[in-house]
Design a protein around this motif. Sequence first.
Motif, PDB file in Angstrom:
ATOM      1  N   GLN A 283      67.645  14.153  -5.103  1.00 45.02           N
ATOM      2  CA  GLN A 283      68.055  13.353  -6.258  1.00 45.02           C
ATOM      3  C   GLN A 283      69.289  13.904  -6.957  1.00 45.02           C
ATOM      4  N   PHE A 284      69.313  15.210  -7.183  1.00 47.31           N
ATOM      5  CA  PHE A 284      70.486  15.772  -7.850  1.00 47.31           C
ATOM      6  C   PHE A 284      71.656  15.913  -6.880  1.00 47.31           C
ATOM      7  N   ASP A 285      71.355  16.129  -5.602  1.00 46.74           N
ATOM      8  CA  ASP A 285      72.427  16.187  -4.605  1.00 46.74           C
ATOM      9  C   ASP A 285      73.262  14.913  -4.644  1.00 46.74           C
ATOM     10  N   TYR A 286      72.585  13.754  -4.650  1.00 47.27           N
ATOM     11  CA  TYR A 286      73.289  12.475  -4.577  1.00 47.27           C
ATOM     12  C   TYR A 286      73.522  11.836  -5.947  1.00 47.27           C
ATOM     13  N   GLY A 287      72.707  12.194  -6.940  1.00 47.73           N
ATOM     14  CA  GLY A 287      72.831  11.588  -8.256  1.00 47.73           C
ATOM     15  C   GLY A 287      73.426  12.478  -9.315  1.00 47.73           C
ATOM     16  N   GLY A 288      73.671  13.764  -8.982  1.00 52.31           N
ATOM     17  CA  GLY A 288      74.268  14.672  -9.954  1.00 52.31           C
ATOM     18  C   GLY A 288      75.668  14.221 -10.359  1.00 52.31           C
ATOM     19  N   TRP A 289      76.368  13.565  -9.423  1.00 48.41           N
ATOM     20  CA  TRP A 289      77.655  12.946  -9.758  1.00 48.41           C
ATOM     21  C   TRP A 289      77.337  11.521 -10.202  1.00 48.41           C
ATOM     22  N   MET A 290      77.283  11.299 -11.514  1.00 48.92           N
ATOM     23  CA  MET A 290      76.754  10.065 -12.093  1.00 48.92           C
ATOM     24  C   MET A 290      77.303   8.773 -11.508  1.00 48.92           C
ATOM     25  N   PRO A 291      78.630   8.630 -11.252  1.00 41.41           N
ATOM     26  CA  PRO A 291      79.112   7.333 -10.757  1.00 41.41           C
ATOM     27  C   PRO A 291      78.472   6.896  -9.437  1.00 41.41           C
ATOM     28  N   ASN A 292      77.888   7.859  -8.709  1.00 41.71           N
ATOM     29  CA  ASN A 292      77.235   7.513  -7.449  1.00 41.71           C
ATOM     30  C   ASN A 292      75.813   6.997  -7.648  1.00 41.71           C
ATOM     31  N   ALA A 293      75.233   7.215  -8.837  1.00 40.46           N
ATOM     32  CA  ALA A 293      73.871   6.747  -9.102  1.00 40.46           C
ATOM     33  C   ALA A 293      73.692   6.510 -10.601  1.00 40.46           C
ATOM     34  N   PRO A 294      74.428   5.569 -11.179  1.00 41.83           N
ATOM     35  CA  PRO A 294      74.320   5.341 -12.630  1.00 41.83           C
ATOM     36  C   PRO A 294      72.952   4.787 -13.008  1.00 41.83           C
ATOM     37  N   SER A 295      72.357   5.367 -14.044  1.00 42.97           N
ATOM     38  CA  SER A 295      71.025   4.924 -14.478  1.00 42.97           C
ATOM     39  C   SER A 295      71.078   3.629 -15.281  1.00 42.97           C
ATOM     40  N   THR A 296      72.247   3.271 -15.733  1.00 40.58           N
ATOM     41  CA  THR A 296      72.408   2.020 -16.475  1.00 40.58           C
ATOM     42  C   THR A 296      73.886   1.630 -16.435  1.00 40.58           C
ATOM     43  N   LEU A 297      74.174   0.360 -16.716  1.00 49.17           N
ATOM     44  CA  LEU A 297      75.554  -0.130 -16.780  1.00 49.17           C
ATOM     45  C   LEU A 297      75.711  -0.962 -18.044  1.00 49.17           C
ATOM     46  N   ARG A 298      76.837  -0.770 -18.748  1.00 54.29           N
ATOM     47  CA  ARG A 298      76.967  -1.301 -20.111  1.00 54.29           C
ATOM     48  C   ARG A 298      77.701  -2.634 -20.197  1.00 54.29           C
ATOM     49  N   LEU A 299      78.342  -3.058 -19.129  1.00 53.28           N
ATOM     50  CA  LEU A 299      79.027  -4.348 -19.118  1.00 53.28           C
ATOM     51  C   LEU A 299      78.455  -5.212 -18.005  1.00 53.28           C
ATOM     52  N   PRO A 300      78.519  -6.526 -18.147  1.00 48.52           N
ATOM     53  CA  PRO A 300      78.076  -7.395 -17.059  1.00 48.52           C
ATOM     54  C   PRO A 300      79.044  -7.305 -15.889  1.00 48.52           C
ATOM     55  N   PRO A 301      78.638  -7.728 -14.701  1.00 44.99           N
ATOM     56  CA  PRO A 301      79.537  -7.652 -13.549  1.00 44.99           C
ATOM     57  C   PRO A 301      80.691  -8.631 -13.694  1.00 44.99           C
ATOM     58  N   PRO A 302      81.792  -8.367 -13.036  1.00 45.36           N
ATOM     59  CA  PRO A 302      82.933  -9.300 -13.112  1.00 45.36           C
ATOM     60  C   PRO A 302      82.562 -10.663 -12.527  1.00 45.36           C
TER      61      PRO A 302
ATOM     62  N   ASP B 234      70.482   0.470  -6.616  1.00 38.77           N
ATOM     63  CA  ASP B 234      69.745   1.358  -5.716  1.00 38.77           C
ATOM     64  C   ASP B 234      69.033   2.464  -6.488  1.00 38.77           C
ATOM     65  N   PHE B 235      69.639   2.919  -7.579  1.00 41.66           N
ATOM     66  CA  PHE B 235      68.990   3.924  -8.427  1.00 41.66           C
ATOM     67  C   PHE B 235      67.623   3.432  -8.896  1.00 41.66           C
ATOM     68  N   HIS B 236      67.554   2.202  -9.368  1.00 40.47           N
ATOM     69  CA  HIS B 236      66.293   1.678  -9.916  1.00 40.47           C
ATOM     70  C   HIS B 236      65.285   1.370  -8.816  1.00 40.47           C
ATOM     71  N   GLU B 237      65.745   0.800  -7.716  1.00 41.59           N
ATOM     72  CA  GLU B 237      64.845   0.534  -6.591  1.00 41.59           C
ATOM     73  C   GLU B 237      64.268   1.837  -6.056  1.00 41.59           C
ATOM     74  N   HIS B 238      65.108   2.842  -5.978  1.00 45.45           N
ATOM     75  CA  HIS B 238      64.647   4.140  -5.495  1.00 45.45           C
ATOM     76  C   HIS B 238      63.652   4.781  -6.454  1.00 45.45           C
ATOM     77  N   GLN B 239      64.020   4.875  -7.733  1.00 46.16           N
ATOM     78  CA  GLN B 239      63.178   5.611  -8.670  1.00 46.16           C
ATOM     79  C   GLN B 239      61.823   4.949  -8.893  1.00 46.16           C
ATOM     80  N   LEU B 240      61.808   3.634  -9.053  1.00 46.71           N
ATOM     81  CA  LEU B 240      60.560   2.966  -9.443  1.00 46.71           C
ATOM     82  C   LEU B 240      59.690   2.561  -8.266  1.00 46.71           C
ATOM     83  N   ASN B 241      60.292   2.076  -7.200  1.00 47.09           N
ATOM     84  CA  ASN B 241      59.496   1.619  -6.062  1.00 47.09           C
ATOM     85  C   ASN B 241      59.332   2.727  -5.027  1.00 47.09           C
TER      86      ASN B 241
END
Length: 663
Positions: free
Chosen positions: A547-566, A351-358
């Motif tokens: 943006q900072f209200d909802y994304g200031g707490w990073m786990p709620n809007a991570p800009s990237t993820l370092r491992l593949p999904p389970p 959702d972070f990427h869909e929101h920011q770019l589109n």
Amino acid sequence: MVDYEVTISTSLLDNAGTSDNVFIKLMGFEVSSKLTKLEGGSSFARGAVSHFTVSCPASIGELDQIQLKKQHLKEFSEDSKWFPTKVVVKSPEGDTYKFPICRWINDSEVHSFTEERVNIKSTVESEVNECKWDRTYPVNEAYRWHEPEEKIPHHMKAKSFKELPHAAKFSYLKDIEFKYTLATRLLDINLKLLCDSKETWADIEDINGVFWGKYPDISDYVQLFWKEDAFFGEQYLNGVNPMLIRHCSALPENFPVTDDAVSLSLTDEMKEGNIFLCDNKSLDGLTTNTINEKEQYLMAPLVLLHKTPDDRLMPIAIQLKQTPAADNPIFYPTDSEYDWLTAKIFVRGADFHEHQLNVHLLRTHLLAEVFTVSLLRNVPEGHPLHELLVHHTRYTLQINYNARELLISEEGSFKKYAASGGEALIEHLEGSLASLTYSSLCIPEDIAERGLEAVPNFYYRDDGLKLWDIIHRFVQGVLSFHYKNDANVRKDTSLQNWISDIFEHGFLSQAGTGIPQSFTTVKDLVKFVTMVIFTCSAQHSAVNSGQFDYGGWMPNAPSTLRLPPPTTKGKTNEATMLQTLPDQGTTANGMAVSWLLSQPSSDSVLLGQYGNDHFKGEIPRQLLKAFQGRLQALSAEIKIRNKNLEVPYTYLDPDVIENSVAL
């Protein structure tokens, strides 16, 4: 010789005055004066109302336009500028002509202004409306199109900041504020410990130590409840991306959720209007970024939500990739704590990427720039369309120039800290533009098309529809005053050139978007102008300010993820979740950018704040007064409602909506 009495008013804005030489040219329909220097450098001080005499060999007749030119003195900076608000000229025949200005004047060009066509001898309103806009005006070549190879909206052509027309640059106050904010944006972030750290978070609560200042109240709430399913669902309605959710009347074939898995009769619940879908298919197949020499991960999840009897929107199933497979399980609330939480984190990342770019970049910033460049290229000052839209284009060009340089360039923040930086960014913009429609930019049609008319507690919809109606009534009143019939619209070459440029350079001549290629009726014109104002003000506020209200707490809007999904359930734990989240340095820098983007401007112009002399004629001014009154009433209504909400939704409050796309 005949004398014309000229009165010039300078704004009370900081640094609006000038000590430079100012020249004026009075222009009739056939005869013009010479460019005349106005004596008295101190006459243009901040807040001054100054009087001059301009002598001509003979009468010019009825005045049509004036030209102003400012020439800097050698002892002062070449970058100096001046902000006059209006010029009033009294002719030797006793007629008075008024020229609204309300803009910065610089040295690089001669500025032309059209008379408001109100003769003080006449109070007949119809005479105010004698403007004829069916003649062809020259294109303003100071505003040129850059046409990139990528299939994205075209933008203002400028190799550097200095090439932007002076009128498109920040005011002195705004420029100082932006540079200060940019220079100090990380001062509240624990840079010494975290800025360059590639370390994994040892504990989720440690993230709270990144920001030294006070979090906004909503961000405090996010930090407390980000794991909760009810808050997860709530964000699709009143978070920073209310544009993805839609009513679900049939499950997609690639999302095989069963009744048993969710303990519901999905067929019955869909008939009752209780099932909703969020499909991130636009993210599927993107070329993800590499950060710190490590591949990043970005999923294209599908999320099914259920409206419960107590009107809460609860997630009931998540599939993280588009294609069903054995290694692509569907996650449910009944799964283990970290299986379900990790699945939701991947969804919030998408959702972070869909929101920011589109939703944010493309559908507000880039489209606003297209509307702005086309307006300033094709529509002369004094034209009714220019009067309606000039406030809504304020700062758009410089803001977008800064964004291209600092955020989405090869060296920008997105490339450094987001999984969708680099190739994915362009791929996503191209795909999003290809699927964009005119109706999706018009909130009444968009809400209906997504089947969201009846979903409860949807404040973006409730406030947005009321704002659309208020803006539409105002635009309809003003444009109907100037265009008495459809033929007047068809004959106005400035209007036709404006929309033609938008269709070609904004939507790449794609007829399937539904964007008009020309205007044939007043009704069509009113709808499009309403959409432009709503996009540049209300819509941008809705998707930017929180943006900072909802994304200031990073786990709620991570800009990237370092491992593949389970790929298998039961193997995810707290340690793997922390290894999946962004590292400490990426978190700190991402939070800093989010904070910067959410900052309001100290010299913002709010929705409905037009100058007293901005509109021509008594009727448009009455329409403006009614418009402002409706905005104030809606603002009061929103404030009363918010007193009873746990998480106030304020982003469409007219009291806080800036009139142009802001950074």
